[in-house]
Each structure stands twice: as C-alpha cells, then as structure tokens.
Design an enzyme around this catalytic site. Structure first.
Site, PDB file in Angstrom:
ATOM      1  N   GLY A  47      24.637  18.415  65.262  1.00  0.00           N
ATOM      2  CA  GLY A  47      23.719  19.568  64.739  1.00  0.00           C
ATOM      3  C   GLY A  47      23.816  19.967  63.276  1.00  0.00           C
ATOM      4  N   SER A  48      25.143  19.853  62.993  1.00  0.00           N
ATOM      5  CA  SER A  48      25.388  20.077  61.553  1.00  0.00           C
ATOM      6  C   SER A  48      24.670  19.085  60.550  1.00  0.00           C
ATOM      7  CB  SER A  48      26.852  20.336  61.096  1.00  0.00           C
ATOM      8  OG  SER A  48      27.475  21.068  62.015  1.00  0.00           O
ATOM      9  N   HIS A  94      25.826  22.874  74.282  1.00  0.00           N
ATOM     10  CA  HIS A  94      24.620  23.079  74.230  1.00  0.00           C
ATOM     11  C   HIS A  94      23.890  22.381  75.368  1.00  0.00           C
ATOM     12  CE1 HIS A  94      25.568  23.536  69.701  1.00  0.00           C
ATOM     13  NE2 HIS A  94      24.837  24.580  70.079  1.00  0.00           N
TER      14      HIS A  94
END
Length: 437
Positions: free
Chosen positions: A89-90, A222
């Site tokens: 996600g980064s 997540h």
C-alpha cells in the site's frame, strides 16, 4: 494413482495440502486471558495454500496468470478504469503521487506545489509527497470520525494548492460530497487512500472510485491479504498508461511480462533524443520503479477476494457488538461515529478516552489480558521524529489531531475474532469501568 498426467499429480498434491492445513493449521481453543486477541490478522484456509502451491508448481516467479486475474477481478469489484497490483500500500501511494508528477500528465504537479492531507495519518501517505518535493498542508481531523475535517479544507486552499490526498481512517468514509465539490470548484486532483477501507461506501458508492486514483493495501492486517501487497485503482484515463509505466521501471512499453511487440512497431519508435528504432522495451518515459507483485502473492489474493464480502460482514458485526456494549460508557469514552450516508467497512474500533480516564491505564488493562491495542497510526504526524522539522504547512492549531495523539486508540474487529473473544473483550471493559459508572 497414476502420475503420468501432471494434472492428476497436481490434484493429489492439492489434496495433501488440504490435509496438511486441517492437521497443522487448526485453531487452538480460546483460553481467556491467555490466548492473544489480535487487533488484526490473516484469515485463510486451504484454498490460499493450494493456490500458492499451484503457482509454485508452475514456477511463476514474477507476476503471471494469477496477477492478471486478480487485477481484473478487483477492477471489476470497484468498476474502475484500471487496477494495478503493486508490492505494498505504501508503494501504491508513491505510485499515485509520482504519476501526478509525470511530464506526460497535462497540468502535472511541480515541486513546491501544495497537497492538502490530514495531520492524523499513516506516514506513507505523507512520505511520497515529501519524496516528490511537494509541500504537505496538514489539516485537523474530526473527533469521533478521525477523518479530515471537510469544513477546514477550503480554508487551507491557497494559489499553490494542487491536490487533496484523503485517507478514509480505519475504514470510515470521509464526507465525499463536500470533498468532491471542493475538488471541482478549485480544479484540484484527488487521491484517496483506501488502504483501511476496502468495501466502504459513501452514499452507496465505493470509496476509491471518487478520486483520480486510489490506493489499496493487502498487508495481513487489512481486509484481504497477499502477505505483502497493494494496488492502485485508476479512474482517470489520462493516468492509465502513466501509472503502468512508473510501476514497471518507467518504461514506455506496455507489454506484459514475457510478451514482445504488443504495439506492432517495437523497432520503429523515435522518442526523446534516442535514435530511430531504439528497442521500445528499453525506452523510459518516466522516472520509475519496479513495484510489481509475484504470482504467489496474487494467488493468495485470488482466494481472499472470493471471501472479502464475508470478511466485511464479520467486521461490521464485531464493530456493532462493541458499539452496543460500550454505549453505556459514553461519559468516559468517545465512541466512533460515521456520516449517516456512510456504510463503513471497519478496520478497527477507535476509542478516545475522556473525563479522567487515562489512555495508558486502559490500554495496559487490556494488554495485560492479552487484548491487543493500537494507537491511531502516527497521531498528529508532525509530532513524529521523522517529520518534526519537515517542510510542510500546518493549517490551524491541529487541536483535535493532538487529542487523537494523546487520548485515542483502537481495538480489532477483524474476522478472525470469535464470539468467545469479543465476549471476553467486552467483559474486560466492564471490569475496568466497574465502580465508575
């Protein structure tokens, strides 16, 4: 069984994997106070393991068939123009910001441009802005929602403001009606960070579909996991080829891995100052990275995506159970709130203490019983040592962001929690408040 045919042998292996899962991945009985109640975690069965073995047997070491299948499935889930898998996600956040900086993008961002984003955030929402020479403008959050206060956004806009970068904190959708109106009125780009909010909706519409692009995270904490992994939803046609280019080394070529000459003129291009006929596979139109996933990761994700709607239902049910149980403590706790038009796919259950309750005392009471807690990411991110002296602009006092930093935390609602676990959590809260209420 005959092993002459590879598919028959595969089937035998898959059956063994299922047996292995059933024997060695069984959940241990819950022991109150002894068994750790995680704030988040992977939820899986033999299907994820079989998919990993499947792609390992085919020896796909890079993105392959599972990656293509998963990208299409997530694209269809969100009804987006395109979806690109990335390694975290980064990296998804980095890819989005870098795409807006591309010289191929009309009206692209320039170093020194301002991007409005909340002060309560995760560091990798802020980091790509700094890495690209942009100036973050930090805006306060709302108590209870932990999202950027939409009424403060317009006040923070200057002639240098070019974009908004909006996370949906802990799965709670921001007021996208107000935000979209601001974006259209001021001619801004809009990026959404949906890493905690897969499946959340605002006014019936999935978050991640409002912005030019949106980021997803598939870390084990997540809503669905690839182990490590993330994704970018592309909703703007002008950014489709640019985002793909930056993910894949910055190359101009769009051939999939192992393909050649998709354009039909591989040796007939002339770009930049390169000679005519320079191999299109080695022409670079953007400063880029290699941010791709492996097919093993995508194989896990393919099994996870089939379950995600069930995961979301369980998250909502666990959230409701806690909300109903803690409502009697509202004198001492600020419980989470959502916009009436929002349908959150909750990542966690956030709490802010008040009226003499000390956060550390409550957290230690929970942790001593093996109930995991987490603070709300970086709190007021500008107080973090990494960003203390960074070049940014703070709009207003950031009073609520400091309050989150000092008084807020969250517990998990992830689908791996059993009824025994959530009952124990609520009982632990009851014992903490016994005599106070």
């Amino acid at each position: 069984m005959s092993h002459d045919h590879p598919e028959a042998l595969k089937k035998e292996i898959f059956n063994k994997v299922k047996t292995y899962y059933e024997l060695f991945h069984k959940k241990e009985p819950f022991v109150p106070g002894k068994t750790k109640i995680n704030y988040a975690g992977r939820v899986y069965d033999e299907r994820e393991m079989i998919n990993i073995v499947d792609t390992a047997l085919d020896f796909w070491l890079t993105a392959g068939p599972y990656a293509g299948k998963l990208e299409k499935a997530i694209k269809d889930y969100f009804d987006s123009l395109d979806m690109l898998l990335v390694n975290s996600g980064s990296s998804a956040n980095l890819l989005m910001v870098s795409a807006l900086m591309s010289r191929q993008m009309e009206g692209h961002l320039e170093p020194g441009d301002e991007v409005i984003t909340p002060a309560v955030t995760f560091p990798t929402t802020l980091a790509p802005l700094l890495q690209n020479g942009l100036v973050p403008v930090l805006v306060d959050c709302e108590a209870g929602t932990y999202n950027i206060d939409p009424d403060l956004i317009e006040e923070a806009i200057t002639e240098k403001t070019r974009a908004l970068f909006i996370p949906h904190t802990l799965g709670n959708p921001c007021d996208m009606e107000k935000i979209v109106k601001i974006v259209k009125r001021s001619g801004l780009f809009l990026l959404e960070d949906v890493c905690d909010a897969f499946g959340s909706r605002f006014d019936g519409r999935l978050v991640g579909t409002y912005g030019n692009m949106a980021s997803l995270s598939f870390y084990p904490a997540h809503h669905l996991t690839l182990g490590e992994g993330g994704g970018v939803l592309v909703n703007d046609p002008a950014l489709k080829k640019i985002a793909l280019s930056i993910r894949d080394w910055g190359r101009d070529c769009w051939c999939a891995s192992g393909q050649n000459d998709s354009c039909g003129k591989r040796f007939k291009w002339q770009l930049g100052d390169l000679p005519y006929g320079y191999d299109h596979k080695y022409i670079y139109s953007n400063p880029g990275y290699n941010l791709k996933v492996t097919d093993m990761q995508a194989a896990i994700g393919s099994a996870q995506l089939d379950k995600v709607d069930g995961f979301i239902r369980l998250r909502k049910a666990n959230f409701k159970k806690y909300f109903d149980a803690f409502k009697k403590y509202e004198e001492y706790l600020i419980l989470p709130k959502a916009d009436p038009r929002a349908d959150p796919s909750w990542f966690g259950f956030p709490i802010t203490v008040r009226n003499g309750i000390e956060r550390l005392q409550l957290i230690e009471w929970l942790e001593d019983a093996n109930i995991e807690t987490r603070l709300i990411f970086g709190g007021n991110i500008i107080r973090q040592p990494a960003f203390k002296d960074t070049a940014c602009r703070c709009h207003g006092s950031l009073e609520e962001s400091d309050r989150v930093m000092n008084d807020a935390f969250f517990i998990g609602v992830y689908p791996g929690l059993t009824a025994e676990m959530t009952d124990f959590v609520t009982d632990r809260f009851d014992k903490f408040f016994d005599g106070r209420v």
